[in-house]
Design a protein around this motif. Structure first.
Motif, mmCIF file in Angstrom:
data_model
loop_
_atom_site.group_PDB
_atom_site.id
_atom_site.type_symbol
_atom_site.label_atom_id
_atom_site.label_comp_id
_atom_site.label_asym_id
_atom_site.label_seq_id
_atom_site.Cartn_x
_atom_site.Cartn_y
_atom_site.Cartn_z
ATOM 1 N N LYS A 1 -7.403 16.682 1.372
ATOM 2 C CA LYS A 1 -8.566 17.084 2.591
ATOM 3 C C LYS A 1 -9.137 18.258 2.311
ATOM 4 C CE LYS A 1 -4.966 18.236 6.080
ATOM 5 N NZ LYS A 1 -4.247 17.724 7.458
ATOM 6 N N ASN A 2 -8.489 19.450 1.507
ATOM 7 C CA ASN A 2 -8.843 20.517 1.597
ATOM 8 C C ASN A 2 -9.493 20.713 0.081
ATOM 9 O OD1 ASN A 2 -7.794 21.563 3.935
ATOM 10 N ND2 ASN A 2 -5.799 21.709 3.097
ATOM 11 N N ASN A 3 -9.917 19.788 -0.292
ATOM 12 C CA ASN A 3 -10.630 19.719 -1.735
ATOM 13 C C ASN A 3 -9.600 20.224 -2.905
ATOM 14 O OD1 ASN A 3 -13.016 18.199 -0.873
ATOM 15 N ND2 ASN A 3 -13.597 20.296 -0.177
ATOM 16 N N ARG A 4 -8.392 19.979 -2.770
ATOM 17 C CA ARG A 4 -7.651 20.762 -3.822
ATOM 18 C C ARG A 4 -7.099 19.825 -4.814
ATOM 19 N NH1 ARG A 4 -5.810 26.164 -3.395
ATOM 20 N NH2 ARG A 4 -6.531 27.006 -1.325
ATOM 21 N N LEU A 5 -7.046 20.080 -5.981
ATOM 22 C CA LEU A 5 -6.778 19.111 -7.102
ATOM 23 C C LEU A 5 -5.187 18.785 -6.887
ATOM 24 C CD1 LEU A 5 -7.675 17.369 -9.599
ATOM 25 C CD2 LEU A 5 -6.835 19.330 -10.872
ATOM 26 N N LYS A 6 -4.898 17.360 -6.600
ATOM 27 C CA LYS A 6 -3.285 16.951 -6.672
ATOM 28 C C LYS A 6 -3.055 15.927 -7.832
ATOM 29 C CE LYS A 6 -2.676 19.059 -2.727
ATOM 30 N NZ LYS A 6 -1.382 20.120 -2.643
ATOM 31 N N GLY A 7 -4.135 15.464 -8.515
ATOM 32 C CA GLY A 7 -3.591 14.698 -9.629
ATOM 33 C C GLY A 7 -4.867 14.198 -10.375
ATOM 34 N N ILE A 8 -4.741 13.335 -11.217
ATOM 35 C CA ILE A 8 -5.775 12.518 -11.804
ATOM 36 C C ILE A 8 -5.258 11.188 -12.465
ATOM 37 C CG2 ILE A 8 -5.137 13.594 -14.141
ATOM 38 C CD1 ILE A 8 -8.371 14.134 -14.435
ATOM 39 N N PHE A 9 -6.352 10.333 -12.783
ATOM 40 C CA PHE A 9 -5.938 9.040 -13.529
ATOM 41 C C PHE A 9 -7.061 8.712 -14.272
ATOM 42 C CE2 PHE A 9 -7.767 8.136 -9.290
ATOM 43 C CZ PHE A 9 -8.449 6.960 -9.306
ATOM 44 N N SER A 10 -6.835 7.562 -14.970
ATOM 45 C CA SER A 10 -7.952 7.281 -15.809
ATOM 46 C C SER A 10 -8.277 5.820 -15.471
ATOM 47 C CB SER A 10 -7.642 7.227 -17.202
ATOM 48 O OG SER A 10 -6.685 6.640 -17.892
ATOM 49 N N SER A 11 -9.222 5.129 -15.949
ATOM 50 C CA SER A 11 -9.733 3.934 -15.673
ATOM 51 C C SER A 11 -8.728 2.770 -16.414
ATOM 52 C CB SER A 11 -10.975 3.337 -16.379
ATOM 53 O OG SER A 11 -10.864 3.587 -17.746
ATOM 54 N N THR A 12 -7.725 3.430 -17.461
ATOM 55 C CA THR A 12 -6.664 2.556 -18.033
ATOM 56 C C THR A 12 -5.483 2.540 -17.018
ATOM 57 O OG1 THR A 12 -7.226 3.424 -20.322
ATOM 58 C CG2 THR A 12 -5.133 2.625 -20.023
ATOM 59 N N ASP A 13 -5.429 3.637 -16.156
ATOM 60 C CA ASP A 13 -4.059 3.637 -15.422
ATOM 61 C C ASP A 13 -4.236 2.818 -14.301
ATOM 62 O OD1 ASP A 13 -3.029 5.998 -16.711
ATOM 63 O OD2 ASP A 13 -4.322 7.522 -15.810
ATOM 64 N N ILE A 14 -5.295 2.242 -14.041
ATOM 65 C CA ILE A 14 -5.466 1.305 -12.848
ATOM 66 C C ILE A 14 -5.158 -0.188 -13.199
ATOM 67 C CG2 ILE A 14 -6.919 3.129 -11.310
ATOM 68 C CD1 ILE A 14 -9.419 1.204 -12.042
ATOM 69 N N ARG A 15 -5.051 -0.238 -14.322
ATOM 70 C CA ARG A 15 -5.124 -1.726 -14.823
ATOM 71 C C ARG A 15 -3.950 -2.557 -14.336
ATOM 72 N NH1 ARG A 15 -6.012 -1.459 -21.374
ATOM 73 N NH2 ARG A 15 -8.406 -0.886 -21.244
ATOM 74 N N SER A 16 -2.879 -1.978 -14.013
ATOM 75 C CA SER A 16 -1.651 -2.643 -13.375
ATOM 76 C C SER A 16 -1.890 -3.031 -11.999
ATOM 77 C CB SER A 16 -0.456 -1.614 -13.296
ATOM 78 O OG SER A 16 -0.614 -0.517 -12.543
ATOM 79 N N VAL A 17 -2.956 -2.497 -11.393
ATOM 80 C CA VAL A 17 -3.120 -2.642 -9.782
ATOM 81 C C VAL A 17 -4.518 -3.506 -9.568
ATOM 82 C CG1 VAL A 17 -3.351 -1.777 -7.481
ATOM 83 C CG2 VAL A 17 -2.019 -0.504 -9.310
ATOM 84 N N LEU A 18 -5.303 -3.338 -10.736
ATOM 85 C CA LEU A 18 -6.682 -4.040 -10.571
ATOM 86 C C LEU A 18 -6.796 -5.404 -10.399
ATOM 87 C CD1 LEU A 18 -9.591 -3.040 -10.730
ATOM 88 C CD2 LEU A 18 -9.300 -3.491 -13.471
ATOM 89 N N PHE A 19 -5.693 -6.255 -10.961
ATOM 90 C CA PHE A 19 -5.698 -7.433 -10.579
ATOM 91 C C PHE A 19 -4.505 -8.065 -9.770
ATOM 92 C CE2 PHE A 19 -7.683 -6.651 -15.000
ATOM 93 C CZ PHE A 19 -8.872 -6.952 -14.587
ATOM 94 N N GLU A 20 -4.082 -7.286 -8.830
ATOM 95 C CA GLU A 20 -3.190 -7.263 -7.894
ATOM 96 C C GLU A 20 -3.712 -7.641 -6.557
ATOM 97 O OE1 GLU A 20 -0.120 -8.486 -8.458
ATOM 98 O OE2 GLU A 20 0.037 -8.039 -10.576
ATOM 99 N N PRO A 21 -4.568 -8.475 -6.100
ATOM 100 C CA PRO A 21 -5.174 -8.373 -4.515
ATOM 101 C C PRO A 21 -4.007 -8.223 -3.494
ATOM 102 C CG PRO A 21 -5.285 -10.587 -5.871
ATOM 103 C CD PRO A 21 -4.723 -9.787 -6.653
ATOM 104 N N ASP A 22 -3.053 -8.743 -3.718
ATOM 105 C CA ASP A 22 -2.132 -8.825 -2.818
ATOM 106 C C ASP A 22 -1.495 -7.363 -2.188
ATOM 107 O OD1 ASP A 22 -2.125 -11.379 -2.628
ATOM 108 O OD2 ASP A 22 -0.184 -11.633 -4.057
ATOM 109 N N ILE A 23 -1.667 -6.385 -3.102
ATOM 110 C CA ILE A 23 -1.235 -4.849 -2.614
ATOM 111 C C ILE A 23 -2.344 -3.899 -2.606
ATOM 112 C CG2 ILE A 23 0.861 -5.355 -3.949
ATOM 113 C CD1 ILE A 23 0.153 -3.778 -6.099
#
Length: 227
Positions: free
Chosen positions: A130-152
């Motif tokens: 919330k203070n605009n401080r960098l906390k992490g990073i991810f790529s479009s590849t990293d979200i594949r495991s969640v992208l097709f999991e509508p339940d979560i």
């Protein structure tokens, strides 16, 4: 003339060195040859003088048709030259080429991120608090495991997906260090943070911009050499 020249052999060797330098454009190696042939350094200074003059007078000609002009044009030295040039360039020289990207709040739900993701071509997503401080990073590849999991997707927030061991660079780093980080981590873009604060994001530096800037600098160097 007998009696005037006490050691004519020395003049012959130095003259040969000057001639070979003139026809081959290889002054340094010729001087080394002279030292090896005579097994002495006594002719080093006269050879240096003669070879230097011969090289300056005839450097536009050579008996070697495929001899390159200098290391910049040599395929054998491409890697070394590439590294040398990159080490002289700082990330600060490319500040105006940094890509400004959309930062993702760490508490954003994944279902909300999906709506944004469907409208962007962005590949790397910095995660901020919330203070605009960098906390992490991810790529479009990293979200594949969640992208097709509508339940979560209503339960997962973006800080759960983001990688916290962030590989960053700063304006003080040279481009050789940047390229090494990209190659070792197999990534195409690095977050650029402030020199004294790794949580303050300045933008993303792409591999394409690094290579383009390198090519631009090489062309400038070639132009200056021709003048």
């Amino acid at each position: 003339m007998p009696g005037v020249i006490s050691e004519p052999g020395a003049f012959v060797i130095v003259g040969m060195a000057g001639f070979f330098t003139a026809v081959s454009n290889t002054p340094i190696s010729t001087i080394i040859f002279v030292s090896e042939m005579t097994n002495s350094y006594h002719l080093l200074l006269p050879s240096l003088l003669v070879c230097s003059v011969a090289h300056l007078a005839s450097k536009k000609w050579t008996i070697y048709e495929k001899q390159v002009q200098n290391m910049m044009h040599s395929p054998a030295h491409t890697g070394t030259f590439f590294v040398d040039v990159l080490q002289e360039i700082r990330v600060s020289d490319l500040i105006d080429r940094l890509k400004q990207v959309k930062c993702i709040p760490e508490e954003m739900l994944f279902i909300d991120f999906k709506k944004f993701f469907s409208t962007t071509k962005q590949h790397y997503f910095p995660v901020i608090d919330k203070n605009n401080r960098l906390k992490g990073i991810f790529s479009s590849t990293d979200i594949r495991s969640v992208l097709f999991e509508p339940d979560i997707e209503h339960l997962v927030v973006m800080k759960d997906i983001a990688k916290t061991d962030i590989i960053t660079t700063s304006p003080a780093d040279n481009l050789n260090a940047v390229m090494r980080k990209m190659t070792m981590s197999n990534i195409d873009s690095l977050p650029v943070v402030e020199n004294n604060d790794k949580t303050r994001l300045l933008g993303m530096l792409n591999r394409r911009e690094v290579i383009a800037f390198y090519n631009q600098q090489v062309e400038v160097m070639k132009t200056l050499q021709k003048q």
